[in-house]
Design a protein around this motif. Structure first.
Motif, short mmCIF file in Angstrom:
data_model
loop_
_atom_site.label_atom_id
_atom_site.label_comp_id
_atom_site.label_asym_id
_atom_site.label_seq_id
_atom_site.Cartn_x
_atom_site.Cartn_y
_atom_site.Cartn_z
N THR A 18 0.79 -1.23 0.00
CA THR A 18 0.00 0.00 0.00
C THR A 18 0.83 1.28 0.00
O THR A 18 0.33 2.33 -0.39
CB THR A 18 -0.92 0.05 1.24
OG1 THR A 18 -0.10 0.05 2.42
CG2 THR A 18 -1.89 -1.11 1.26
N ILE A 38 -5.86 1.92 2.72
CA ILE A 38 -5.65 1.70 1.29
C ILE A 38 -5.54 3.06 0.61
O ILE A 38 -6.35 3.95 0.87
CB ILE A 38 -6.83 0.90 0.69
CG1 ILE A 38 -6.95 -0.47 1.37
CG2 ILE A 38 -6.68 0.74 -0.81
CD1 ILE A 38 -5.77 -1.38 1.19
N CYS A 42 -5.45 3.35 -5.52
CA CYS A 42 -4.79 2.05 -5.43
C CYS A 42 -4.84 1.36 -6.80
O CYS A 42 -5.90 1.25 -7.41
CB CYS A 42 -5.52 1.19 -4.39
SG CYS A 42 -4.65 -0.29 -3.92
N GLN A 46 -1.33 -3.12 -6.73
CA GLN A 46 -1.34 -2.93 -5.28
C GLN A 46 -2.42 -3.79 -4.64
O GLN A 46 -2.19 -4.46 -3.64
CB GLN A 46 -1.57 -1.46 -4.92
CG GLN A 46 -0.35 -0.59 -5.14
CD GLN A 46 -0.67 0.86 -4.85
OE1 GLN A 46 -1.51 1.46 -5.54
NE2 GLN A 46 -0.04 1.40 -3.83
#
Length: 80
Positions: A18, A38, A42, A46
């Motif tokens: 992350t 998160i 993202c 990831q």
């Protein structure tokens, strides 16, 4: 808080996936919960890395109750 090698490896995998800082808390005797936010943007790569890390433990989940998506995973520590 000092955590086991397994919990530390999970924490590192989630942070690496992350790019965020995680927190570790004791949820009950012998259990550690690792939580990491998160990123807003993202990537698929990831998310794949996050899911690989989460799937390595039997108990995990996600929440967005704080207004930001966070994932958590619990590790039962081996008794000393």
């Amino acid at each position: 808080m000092q955590v086991s090698v397994r919990a530390n490896a999970l924490r590192e995998a989630l942070e690496r996936a992350t790019g965020e800082i995680s927190t570790a808390t004791a949820t009950s005797r012998g259990t550690v919960r690792i939580t990491v936010p998160i990123p807003e943007r993202c990537t698929d790569e990831q998310w794949a890395a996050v899911l690989r890390a989460l799937m390595s433990v039997p108990r995990w989940g996600a929440t967005d109750g704080s207004g930001r998506t966070e994932v958590w995973a619990e590790i039962k520590e081996d008794p000393c």
